[in-house]
Motif scaffolding. Structure first.
Motif, mmCIF file in Angstrom:
data_model
loop_
_atom_site.group_PDB
_atom_site.id
_atom_site.type_symbol
_atom_site.label_atom_id
_atom_site.label_comp_id
_atom_site.label_asym_id
_atom_site.label_seq_id
_atom_site.Cartn_x
_atom_site.Cartn_y
_atom_site.Cartn_z
ATOM 1 N N MET A 747 -3.357 -1.512 11.034
ATOM 2 C CA MET A 747 -2.111 -2.397 9.740
ATOM 3 C C MET A 747 -0.536 -1.858 10.604
ATOM 4 S SD MET A 747 -1.136 -1.242 6.039
ATOM 5 C CE MET A 747 -0.537 0.328 6.854
ATOM 6 N N VAL A 748 -0.468 -0.199 11.081
ATOM 7 C CA VAL A 748 0.516 0.189 11.678
ATOM 8 C C VAL A 748 0.853 -0.870 13.103
ATOM 9 C CG1 VAL A 748 1.877 2.152 12.948
ATOM 10 C CG2 VAL A 748 0.444 2.509 10.799
ATOM 11 N N GLU A 749 -0.008 -0.553 13.965
ATOM 12 C CA GLU A 749 0.034 -1.907 15.495
ATOM 13 C C GLU A 749 1.341 -2.936 15.054
ATOM 14 O OE1 GLU A 749 -2.680 0.657 17.897
ATOM 15 O OE2 GLU A 749 -3.319 -1.391 17.447
ATOM 16 N N SER A 750 0.149 -3.601 14.123
ATOM 17 C CA SER A 750 1.065 -4.688 13.795
ATOM 18 C C SER A 750 2.603 -5.136 13.652
ATOM 19 C CB SER A 750 -0.079 -5.723 13.353
ATOM 20 O OG SER A 750 -0.544 -5.234 12.445
ATOM 21 N N GLU A 751 2.010 -4.839 11.607
ATOM 22 C CA GLU A 751 3.427 -4.302 11.394
ATOM 23 C C GLU A 751 4.816 -3.690 11.660
ATOM 24 O OE1 GLU A 751 2.522 -3.114 7.034
ATOM 25 O OE2 GLU A 751 1.091 -4.575 7.057
ATOM 26 N N LEU A 752 4.132 -2.459 12.924
ATOM 27 C CA LEU A 752 5.660 -1.954 13.380
ATOM 28 C C LEU A 752 6.475 -2.724 14.375
ATOM 29 C CD1 LEU A 752 7.751 0.498 12.924
ATOM 30 C CD2 LEU A 752 5.753 1.472 14.349
#
Length: 862
Positions: A747-752
């Motif tokens: 989630m963090v890798e894609s959203e950030l």
């Protein structure tokens, strides 16, 4: 609903308000018992009316149970009642009787009587009482309001036959210990529960319960007549009970509900009802009204704790006397009475005051002693007047106190016992000033004296083999330490000057210097103790606010501590101090910061001269080995490393350098943001890598994303490559301890990455909610901006109450002025933040712009 019900409800509320108003505007302590009894009688009157309206009568009975049974009804407490039915099958609960009881219970609620009701036969009551200790306790205080007296008499006779006094005593004391554990075994919580916390009203209830169960007494007067407490002790119990009852009543009135916790946002309002005001211009009333109230509460809770212990031990001894065991003689003055330290006579301390401190040394050193007997506690309670100036300066007493501090075992329990019995504060007057003193710094959760005891406990654990798993490195260092008692003295004095105004570390150093001189402590030892008290905050400040990858920072700190011995002592003390503030403040990240600073300083003190180039070569070599372990192609790291300067390699360890190379070697000139995350190797959270073309508002965008996602930044290492790319590493954690960080990685890798790539203005910061504690004790925001020693960069220090969105609001201000961020130390201390940023930018060269930035930051923090 009966036509008369609204009228009855109106009458009940009006008469209840009249009772509360008749006592006094502030419900003064002397008449609080009368007020509670009047409220109980009022409830009796309306219950009787509703009982008769429902057509109930013989062969049933209505009993008051629990607190209502002892005629102690607080404004919003439940009115606990029992509808008692006979066991005879000829009078079983038929449909008509059942309907009458349902009508009665419904009418009670409709009238505004918030009852807790049960309907049982005598047999059912006895069966439930044998299975449930709470039911047995409630029935113990039963009181007949109306109904069949014969039925009630039969119930009481049969109930007494099933109560086992010894078993009941054991069960209630175990239950009390569990209850105390829920409240951290201290009466000094900053938001105590005036009923359930140690030293609260429930502790006094336990005394009467076990006395009633054993048939020794029914109330405080009969307890004294039974010889289980002296008249003086009963007067003290009544006085402190009335104070606690008054506080509880005022809490109910202030909140208009059953609220028994002295919450921060209620303390001042209750204090004002006590008449505690702080007139402007009166230096004697400088303390907040709430602080003065809490000081009075803590003294009452402490007295209740002491008196409870004395009386319960007396009851236990009375119960045990039915099968007494002969006490074991320790010496001519002390005995081991079933594990409790007993004295030879009641007037022992009057005849030999030296024995007061000797008691605690015997308790500490004698194997098998678990506590003090009722006789010993009572004798200590009644001779506190003997601990005066002459007693403190008596060489015999001073030698005994030093023996207690220097004894190899039992120190924590002994000093806690000395504090609980008020001996410690009377023997060390400066310590008495911090007993029950609150701390409104938003990260201490204990009063000053209890924090001191926690720090002392933590230091002591470094030297105990059974706690090696808690503090492995500290235990390793402590194993080579020759005089643990020096750290114990420092722990006792490190916060002893809090609340006096001025720097408590400096004032505390003066106090401990006087102590060392009075006790003839060797000059070298005294110097170390004074150093620890004066500098106990220094190592924490440098570890958490300075860039200790900078050799100049380490060199300056090494000059400050001077010796390996002082460094080790300060490290041990700092870990103990931070861990003693709050369970929320200490974490593995702070542990790593302190350990890194210790190791770097230790190397410098040992003669290791920093060689930046040699250190970089070593880290690069270790990183290459790490890459080989991950089967990376030879020289795959070179395209990335060619864009990095010495500062990057000094601020990251070999494992991080290798991780960056593995993730970025193919994306050195990537046109789109690269975000990679993994479970952090140093904290229970994520380590997040961001690589993208540098831009002025990058840090603000990243902060905004993390805060919207509910992730808190612990640390940020900001670096710009030689080709203009930002290479930033963040340590983030979730406030939810059950969060599964592996599930957050994708989630963090894609959203950030998506958040960084979106162009456009930064969104406005949200209005972050603050906690009750922050609302009650707001911390004035502080901003300090100063150039570093090289004059090339600036150090920005921020201090404020924590809230959601705070860091993002700060980052927006920096971005608006084009400030480049190089390093961020984001430290959360409970509900307070202490953040440090290393920044640079042309705007900082202009004094007017500096002033504008500081003003905007203060607004953002506020």
């Amino acid at each position: 609903m009966s036509p008369t019900t609204p009228l009855l409800r109106q009458q009940y509320r009006a008469r209840q308000a009249a009772v509360l108003a008749s006592c006094s505007p502030n419900l003064a302590t002397p008449c609080i018992r009368s007020t509670l009894r009047k409220l109980s009688n009022l409830a009796d009157e309306f219950l009787l009316t509703l009982w008769r309206q429902a057509g109930l009568g013989k062969p049933c009975a209505l009993l008051a149970v629990g607190g209502f049974g002892r005629r102690e009804l607080f404004p919003h407490s439940d009115i606990d009642v029992l509808v008692l039915l006979p066991d005879s099958p000829t009078t079983s609960l038929d449909a008509a009787r059942s309907a009458q009881i349902e009508t009665f219970i419904r009418s009670c609620w409709d009238t505004g009587l918030e009852i807790g009701s049960s309907v049982r036969t005598v047999g059912e009551c006895l069966e439930e009482a044998t299975k449930d200790l709470t039911v047995q306790t409630a029935l113990l205080e039963s009181r007949c309001i109306t109904g069949s007296r014969t039925l009630v008499a039969d119930f009481r006779t049969r109930f007494r036959s099933i109560v086992d006094p010894q078993a009941f005593f054991i069960a209630k004391t175990l239950e009390m210990q569990q209850r105390h554990g829920k409240y951290e075994d201290t009466p000094y919580a900053l938001e105590p529960h005036c009923k359930e916390s140690p030293g609260g009203l429930r502790d006094l209830h336990v005394i009467l319960w076990v006395a009633k169960a054993a048939g020794f007494a029914e109330d405080w007067g009969s307890l004294a007549r039974a010889g289980l407490a002296t008249p003086f002790e009963i007067r003290q119990i009544r006085r402190n009970e009335a104070l606690l009852q008054r506080i509880r009543t005022l809490l109910h009135v202030a909140t208009r509900r059953r609220e028994d916790r002295l919450l921060f946002d209620l303390q001042n309002s209750v204090a004002q009802s006590f008449g505690y005001l702080a007139p402007e211009g009166d230096p004697r009333a400088a303390a907040r009204p709430g602080e003065r109230l809490m000081r009075q509460y803590y003294l009452a809770a402490k007295a209740v704790t002491q008196l409870r212990e004395i009386v319960l031990l007396n009851i236990e001894e009375r119960l045990r006397s039915r099968s007494p065991a002969a006490p074991r003689r320790i010496d001519e003055h002390f005995f081991d009475n079933a594990g409790m330290l007993d004295i030879a006579s009641d007037d022992f301390y009057r005849r030999d005051p030296h024995a007061i401190l000797q008691t605690f040394f015997v308790f500490q050193s004698e194997v098998g002693i678990q506590g003090l007997s009722a006789r010993t506690l009572r004798a200590l309670y009644h001779v506190q007047d003997l601990i005066d100036h002459r007693f403190r300066n008596d060489p015999v007493n001073q030698a005994t106190f030093l023996r207690i501090l220097q004894h190899p075992s039992g120190l924590t329990h002994t000093l806690r016992l000395m504090n609980d019995t008020s001996v410690l504060g009377r023997f060390l007057p400066p310590f008495l000033r911090i007993v029950g003193q609150m701390q409104h710094d938003l990260f201490h959760v204990y009063t000053v004296d209890q924090h001191t005891m926690m720090v002392l406990r933590n230091v002591r654990r470094f030297f105990l083999p059974e706690h090696v798993h808690e503090y492995p490195f500290c235990s390793q260092l402590a194993a080579d330490w020759d005089k643990p008692w020096l750290l114990y003295v420092a722990a006792l004095f490190h916060d002893i000057a809090k609340g006096r105004g001025g720097d408590h570390s400096v004032l505390g150093a003066k106090e401990v210097r006087r102590f060392c001189k009075r006790y003839a402590i060797a000059a070298e030892d005294a110097q170390l103790i004074e150093f620890l008290v004066r500098e106990h905050l220094t190592m924490s400040r440098i570890a958490q606010k300075c860039d200790h990858t900078d050799p100049s920072v380490i060199a300056q700190f090494a000059r400050y501590v001077r010796t390996e011995r002082q460094l080790t002592a300060l490290y041990l003390f700092t870990v103990a101090d931070i861990r003693g503030t709050s369970p929320k403040v200490w974490n593995s990240w702070k542990s790593k910061l302190l350990a890194d600073l210790y190791h770097s300083t230790s190397q410098m003190l040992g003669g290791h001269v920093p060689d930046i180039h040699a250190d970089i070569r070593e880290r690069q070599h270790d990183a290459i080995v790490e890459l080989a372990l991950h089967a990376q192609p030879y020289l795959s790291h070179k395209p990335l490393w060619d864009t990095l300067d010495a500062g990057y390699f000094m601020r990251h360890d070999a494992v991080e350098i290798a991780w960056h190379a593995r993730k970025l070697s193919r994306y050195v000139e990537s046109p789109t943001p690269i975000v990679r995350a993994r479970p952090s190797p140093v904290v229970d959270g994520l380590q997040v890598l961001v690589y993208t073309r540098d831009q002025a508002d990058l840090f603000a965008r990243i902060c905004g994303y993390f805060e919207r996602s509910g992730l808190s930044i612990l640390d940020a290492r900001i670096h710009t490559t030689l080709k203009g790319y930002a290479l930033d590493t963040f340590q983030v954690v979730s406030p939810d301890p059950t969060e599964r960080y592996r599930e957050l990685v994708n989630m963090v890798e894609s959203e950030l990455a998506h958040t960084i790539a979106i162009a456009g203005p930064l969104p406005e910061p949200g209005k972050g909610r603050v906690s009750r504690r922050v609302r009650s004790f707001p911390l004035p925001p502080r901003v300090r901006l100063r150039p570093d020693e090289t004059g090339q960069r600036w150090v920005l220090n921020l201090s404020a109450s924590d809230r959601v969105g705070l860091l993002y609001a700060v980052a927006r201000v920096l971005a608006r002025h084009g400030i480049d961020l190089q390093l961020a130390k984001v430290i959360t201390l409970g509900e307070r933040v202490e953040d440090t940023f290393l920044i640079r930018g042309s705007a900082l060269q202009n004094q007017n712009t500096q002033l504008a930035i500081e003003t905007e930051l203060l607004a953002a923090l506020g």
